[in-house]
Design a protein around this motif. Structure first.
Motif, PDB file in Angstrom:
ATOM      1  N   ALA A   1       3.980 -29.728  36.796  1.00  0.00           N
ATOM      2  CA  ALA A   1       3.085 -28.662  36.351  1.00  0.00           C
ATOM      3  C   ALA A   1       2.063 -28.297  37.418  1.00  0.00           C
ATOM      4  O   ALA A   1       1.838 -27.115  37.708  1.00  0.00           O
ATOM      5  N   THR A   2       1.426 -29.303  38.002  1.00  0.00           N
ATOM      6  CA  THR A   2       0.259 -29.067  38.862  1.00  0.00           C
ATOM      7  C   THR A   2       0.572 -29.058  40.340  1.00  0.00           C
ATOM      8  O   THR A   2      -0.235 -28.564  41.139  1.00  0.00           O
ATOM      9  N   GLY A   3       1.708 -29.606  40.728  1.00  0.00           N
ATOM     10  CA  GLY A   3       1.959 -29.847  42.130  1.00  0.00           C
ATOM     11  C   GLY A   3       1.251 -31.117  42.586  1.00  0.00           C
ATOM     12  O   GLY A   3       0.517 -31.748  41.828  1.00  0.00           O
ATOM     13  N   GLU A   4       1.496 -31.480  43.849  1.00  0.00           N
ATOM     14  CA  GLU A   4       0.869 -32.686  44.392  1.00  0.00           C
ATOM     15  C   GLU A   4      -0.557 -32.370  44.808  1.00  0.00           C
ATOM     16  O   GLU A   4      -0.801 -31.728  45.823  1.00  0.00           O
ATOM     17  N   LYS A   5      -1.495 -32.828  44.023  1.00  0.00           N
ATOM     18  CA  LYS A   5      -2.913 -32.668  44.320  1.00  0.00           C
ATOM     19  C   LYS A   5      -3.629 -33.869  43.742  1.00  0.00           C
ATOM     20  O   LYS A   5      -3.072 -34.579  42.892  1.00  0.00           O
ATOM     21  N   PRO A   6      -4.833 -34.154  44.189  1.00  0.00           N
ATOM     22  CA  PRO A   6      -5.557 -35.315  43.661  1.00  0.00           C
ATOM     23  C   PRO A   6      -5.644 -35.272  42.139  1.00  0.00           C
ATOM     24  O   PRO A   6      -5.678 -34.198  41.534  1.00  0.00           O
ATOM     25  N   PHE A   7      -5.707 -36.461  41.551  1.00  0.00           N
ATOM     26  CA  PHE A   7      -5.676 -36.561  40.101  1.00  0.00           C
ATOM     27  C   PHE A   7      -6.769 -35.715  39.452  1.00  0.00           C
ATOM     28  O   PHE A   7      -6.528 -35.051  38.430  1.00  0.00           O
ATOM     29  N   ALA A   8      -7.961 -35.718  40.017  1.00  0.00           N
ATOM     30  CA  ALA A   8      -9.049 -34.929  39.439  1.00  0.00           C
ATOM     31  C   ALA A   8      -8.684 -33.446  39.391  1.00  0.00           C
ATOM     32  O   ALA A   8      -9.029 -32.745  38.435  1.00  0.00           O
ATOM     33  N   GLU A   9      -7.983 -32.972  40.408  1.00  0.00           N
ATOM     34  CA  GLU A   9      -7.567 -31.568  40.418  1.00  0.00           C
ATOM     35  C   GLU A   9      -6.423 -31.336  39.434  1.00  0.00           C
ATOM     36  O   GLU A   9      -6.308 -30.244  38.851  1.00  0.00           O
ATOM     37  N   GLN A  10      -5.564 -32.332  39.267  1.00  0.00           N
ATOM     38  CA  GLN A  10      -4.521 -32.220  38.248  1.00  0.00           C
ATOM     39  C   GLN A  10      -5.144 -32.086  36.859  1.00  0.00           C
ATOM     40  O   GLN A  10      -4.745 -31.242  36.051  1.00  0.00           O
ATOM     41  N   VAL A  11      -6.148 -32.911  36.579  1.00  0.00           N
ATOM     42  CA  VAL A  11      -6.839 -32.834  35.288  1.00  0.00           C
ATOM     43  C   VAL A  11      -7.509 -31.479  35.135  1.00  0.00           C
ATOM     44  O   VAL A  11      -7.466 -30.857  34.055  1.00  0.00           O
ATOM     45  N   SER A  12      -8.122 -31.001  36.203  1.00  0.00           N
ATOM     46  CA  SER A  12      -8.790 -29.697  36.150  1.00  0.00           C
ATOM     47  C   SER A  12      -7.794 -28.576  35.857  1.00  0.00           C
ATOM     48  O   SER A  12      -8.107 -27.628  35.124  1.00  0.00           O
ATOM     49  N   TRP A  13      -6.571 -28.694  36.416  1.00  0.00           N
ATOM     50  CA  TRP A  13      -5.532 -27.685  36.155  1.00  0.00           C
ATOM     51  C   TRP A  13      -5.208 -27.642  34.669  1.00  0.00           C
ATOM     52  O   TRP A  13      -5.132 -26.562  34.067  1.00  0.00           O
ATOM     53  N   PHE A  14      -5.001 -28.804  34.057  1.00  0.00           N
ATOM     54  CA  PHE A  14      -4.700 -28.839  32.624  1.00  0.00           C
ATOM     55  C   PHE A  14      -5.889 -28.344  31.800  1.00  0.00           C
ATOM     56  O   PHE A  14      -5.702 -27.667  30.781  1.00  0.00           O
ATOM     57  N   LYS A  15      -7.092 -28.663  32.231  1.00  0.00           N
ATOM     58  CA  LYS A  15      -8.287 -28.193  31.517  1.00  0.00           C
ATOM     59  C   LYS A  15      -8.333 -26.661  31.494  1.00  0.00           C
ATOM     60  O   LYS A  15      -8.574 -26.047  30.446  1.00  0.00           O
ATOM     61  N   GLN A  16      -8.059 -26.048  32.631  1.00  0.00           N
ATOM     62  CA  GLN A  16      -8.095 -24.582  32.696  1.00  0.00           C
ATOM     63  C   GLN A  16      -7.031 -23.966  31.801  1.00  0.00           C
ATOM     64  O   GLN A  16      -7.302 -22.994  31.068  1.00  0.00           O
ATOM     65  N   LYS A  17      -5.832 -24.532  31.810  1.00  0.00           N
ATOM     66  CA  LYS A  17      -4.760 -24.000  30.971  1.00  0.00           C
ATOM     67  C   LYS A  17      -5.105 -24.139  29.487  1.00  0.00           C
ATOM     68  O   LYS A  17      -4.907 -23.206  28.699  1.00  0.00           O
ATOM     69  N   ALA A  18      -5.628 -25.295  29.114  1.00  0.00           N
ATOM     70  CA  ALA A  18      -5.944 -25.524  27.702  1.00  0.00           C
ATOM     71  C   ALA A  18      -7.081 -24.630  27.240  1.00  0.00           C
ATOM     72  O   ALA A  18      -7.018 -24.013  26.163  1.00  0.00           O
ATOM     73  N   GLU A  19      -8.133 -24.543  28.029  1.00  0.00           N
ATOM     74  CA  GLU A  19      -9.286 -23.719  27.634  1.00  0.00           C
ATOM     75  C   GLU A  19      -8.904 -22.255  27.505  1.00  0.00           C
ATOM     76  O   GLU A  19      -9.387 -21.557  26.599  1.00  0.00           O
ATOM     77  N   SER A  20      -8.039 -21.789  28.390  1.00  0.00           N
ATOM     78  CA  SER A  20      -7.661 -20.370  28.345  1.00  0.00           C
ATOM     79  C   SER A  20      -6.854 -20.030  27.097  1.00  0.00           C
ATOM     80  O   SER A  20      -6.818 -18.873  26.666  1.00  0.00           O
ATOM     81  N   ALA A  21      -6.196 -21.037  26.506  1.00  0.00           N
ATOM     82  CA  ALA A  21      -5.351 -20.784  25.336  1.00  0.00           C
ATOM     83  C   ALA A  21      -6.131 -20.779  24.031  1.00  0.00           C
ATOM     84  O   ALA A  21      -5.682 -20.194  23.036  1.00  0.00           O
ATOM     85  N   ILE A  22      -7.280 -21.432  23.999  1.00  0.00           N
ATOM     86  CA  ILE A  22      -8.001 -21.630  22.736  1.00  0.00           C
ATOM     87  C   ILE A  22      -8.362 -20.320  22.035  1.00  0.00           C
ATOM     88  O   ILE A  22      -8.108 -20.182  20.824  1.00  0.00           O
TER      89      ILE A  22
END
Length: 686
Positions: A503-524
């Protein structure tokens, strides 16, 4: 032929079933008898004298459609009124003719059981006397793979599931014009599923990981290496046993050679280490299986799953398929006819026969899927249904129209898309908008435009996690990645989580979490608005239709809304954890727990009446597991700032200034429960 008066159907109408000793037709007749009783309040009357409805095989002069499973309706004048003859070419022709009568005369919907929609009670039905010839279905072998069916397994106490569970599944399939089924996934052979499907007239077929329906090698021979090169006689023994057991049945035999547990066989036998070697062995084994069947079965119907590594090897020219065997091509689980994603590998190789590819071809298609990533198991197809129509009709144009097996999952969450696909396999194409209008009008008496718009907007609310049209998330997106993130976090790992790179590509874990946060928040916002509209519509519906819309759609919206909120809060908690804002992180993690619990509550509210316990075996999406993970995270966060006595935050944030420095520990030491503490802290810190 002289026109007849309309057919008058009532409780007094007599039926003459001229076919005896046939189990599938007898079972179909039992459906008609039940439907007749629903409508008229009395059991149907069987008679040989002056019946109103006659059920029989075709005779000379009927002009019944002459293809397999063809049927017709013929109206003739009798001495006491019009008589209907329901005529079939063969066993399934009779069954489909009876179910046509059930639907269009008695008013029984194909998914009446799953939509809780009984036909209206009437005293008399006046049915126009218009002769009818059944259309030839676009697809010869068409049906469902009842796969990942944990809700069906857990619905009742008995295991394996009994006829009470399976009969409504197979009935709905027959009413949709289906003729083929894989009845469940790796269920005990002592179960009724296989026998009942055959007794209801369905063709049986197999999972591609269980060629010929044979026992899995490691189950039959524990401790031995699952290598055909080392133990050919043992594999062939299992295949021969399967052939002998099933040779008298209506069967679409599956030829295949994959490893144990549905993986490439060379993972069990690494000595077969080149494409040429692998292709040669698969070709040899498939030819061997085919020859073994032909020795025992006259004119067998066989297919071969062009799935995963087999499709790749076939397209590279390493595999030969026996002539006449149907090659079955699979979508990627998300509705696109390309190779599926495996972990982080997503080659998206087209999964359809080439233009020069001769022979017969078919499709294995998912309207529901389970892949531990972003699939839709408890919720309906996440993309627009136009994708389903476009992909299947495109497959048909390549000649892949001999066979269509649809992954139907647990049935209940997927009624809309299964209804759509039934139209496609019958007619070859369908106007998705017209089908939606028809579907909603059949299930609801009012609010048609408003409910139709809910279905249209559903796919617009799903999360787009990638660049492709089919990269849209089902409810598992909020649960499997969330649990992976929580595990990676609490295990103190560094770098990136390899399991999230799809989903996120190879990026630091904090950035992976941030990617999921943005996707989830945008859907609410989209899910919240869709939920509110659904609730407003339900105010205008009857009690029965209110429950129907809840079970068919609102419960799925609730799973998406609660899931996106829970995932967003979880990601917020991680960000605050990195900033050492442990109390605020604890509050956000508590919100994650509460949000995921709302999804669980939505499922519980759906478990009324016949659906009691339907979701108790939610072992795949597994909301309970996510809730437990999130609760562990918040307890971990509380340990960071409130340990060891679990009273420090109460003292720091909640205790009045006049008390916090003079209180006596022996009288002020009761720790607040996590829920209560989080709510109290939120009032102070937010």
């Amino acid at each position: 032929m002289k026109a007849c008066e309309p057919l008058i159907i009532s409780s007094e109408s007599g039926y003459n079933l001229r076919i005896h000793g046939n189990e599938p037709i007898a079972r179909a007749w039992n459906m008609i008898a039940r439907d007749h009783k629903h409508v008229f309040g009395q059991e149907p009357r069987q008679t040989e004298k002056e019946p109103s409805i006659v059920i029989r095989y075709t005779q000379e002069g009927d002009d019944c459609p002459d293809w397999p499973e063809g049927y017709c309706l013929r109206f003739v004048a009798g001495s006491k009124g019009t008589i209907l003859h329901i005529i079939g070419n063969d066993e399934l022709g009779i069954i489909y003719g009876l179910l046509h009568y059930s639907r269009y005369a008695l008013g029984v919907e194909p998914f009446w059981f799953w939509a809780e929609l009984l036909p209206p009670q009437q005293d008399t039905i006046v049915w126009p006397s218009q002769n009818y010839d059944s259309p030839q279905p676009k697809v010869r072998y068409r049906g469902w793979f009842v796969n990942d069916e944990v809700c069906l397994i857990g619905w009742k106490d008995e295991y394996p599931p009994t006829e009470q569970v399976w009969q409504p599944v197979f009935e709905a399939l027959l009413r949709c014009g289906g003729n083929m089924v894989i009845p469940g996934t790796d269920l005990p052979r002592t179960g009724i599923h296989h026998k009942l499907a055959a007794e209801m007239g369905l063709w049986l077929t197999h999972h591609h990981a269980e060629p010929l329906g044979a026992e899995m090698f490691l189950r039959a021979f524990p401790g031995k290496q699952a290598s055909y090169r080392e133990h050919p006689e043992l594999f062939e023994q299992l295949w021969q046993e399967a052939i002998e057991r099933q040779k008298g049945e209506q069967l679409v035999w599956v030829l295949s050679f994959r490893g144990q547990g549905d993986k490439p066989f060379w993972e069990d036998d690494p000595s077969i280490n080149t494409p040429d070697k692998r292709g040669q062995l698969i070709s040899y084994v498939v030819r061997k299986q085919y020859n073994m069947i032909c020795e025992c079965v006259e004119h067998p119907v066989c297919c071969m799953a062009m799935y995963g590594e087999i499709a790749e090897l076939y397209k590279q020219g390493y595999i030969e398929v026996p002539a006449g065997v149907i090659k079955v091509w699979a979508d990627n689980g998300y509705g696109k006819m390309v190779s599926r994603r495996h972990g982080n590998l997503n080659h998206r190789i087209p999964a359809l026969p080439e233009a020069e590819d001769g022979g017969k071809n078919g499709v294995y298609y998912h309207v529901t899927f389970h892949d531990l990533q972003a699939s839709n198991h408890l919720t309906q197809f996440p993309s627009s249904v136009s994708l389903i129509v476009d992909e299947l009709t495109a497959a048909f144009t390549t000649g892949a129209d001999e066979y269509l097996l649809v992954n139907s999952g647990n049935i209940l969450p997927h009624v809309y898309t299964l209804d759509l696909v039934a139209n496609v396999w019958t007619n070859g194409e369908v106007d998705a908008e017209a089908q939606l209008t028809d579907f909603v009008a059949r299930l609801y008496s009012c609010q048609h435009q408003e409910i139709s718009q809910l279905y249209r907007d559903y796919s617009r609310c799903t999360i787009e996690y990638g660049p492709h049209k089919d990269d849209r998330a089902g409810e598992e997106f909020y649960h499997h990645p969330a649990r992976q993130m929580m595990g990676f976090w609490l295990q103190g790992k560094a770098g990136h989580d390899e399991r999230l790179c799809w989903a996120t590509g190879e990026k630091p874990f904090a950035e992976q979490v941030s990617w999921f946060k943005q996707k989830a928040e945008s859907a609410i916002p989209g899910w919240a608005e869709l939920r509110e509209r659904c609730l407003q519509i339900m105010k205008h519906l009857s009690e029965d239709e209110n429950r129907r819309l809840y079970n068919q759609l609102l419960v799925q919206i609730e799973l998406h809304l609660s899931g996106s909120r829970g995932l967003a809060r979880l990601c917020l908690a991680y960000g605050l954890f990195l900033e050492k804002e442990y109390a605020r992180a604890f509050i956000q993690a508590s919100h994650a727990v509460w949000s995921f619990q709302m999804g669980k509550e939505a499922l519980s509210l759906a478990e009324t009446g016949r659906w009691e316990h339907f979701y108790r075996a939610d072992w795949l999406t597994n909301l309970d597991n996510t809730i437990s993970h999130a609760d562990t995270v918040r307890r971990f966060l509380r340990l960071q700032g409130d340990s060891p006595d679990m009273f420090l935050w109460s003292k720091q944030y909640l205790m009045p200034e006049t008390e916090k420095y003079i209180y006596l520990e022996n009288t002020h030491r009761k720790p607040l429960p996590d829920d209560e503490l989080a709510r109290c802290l939120e009032k102070v810190l937010y």
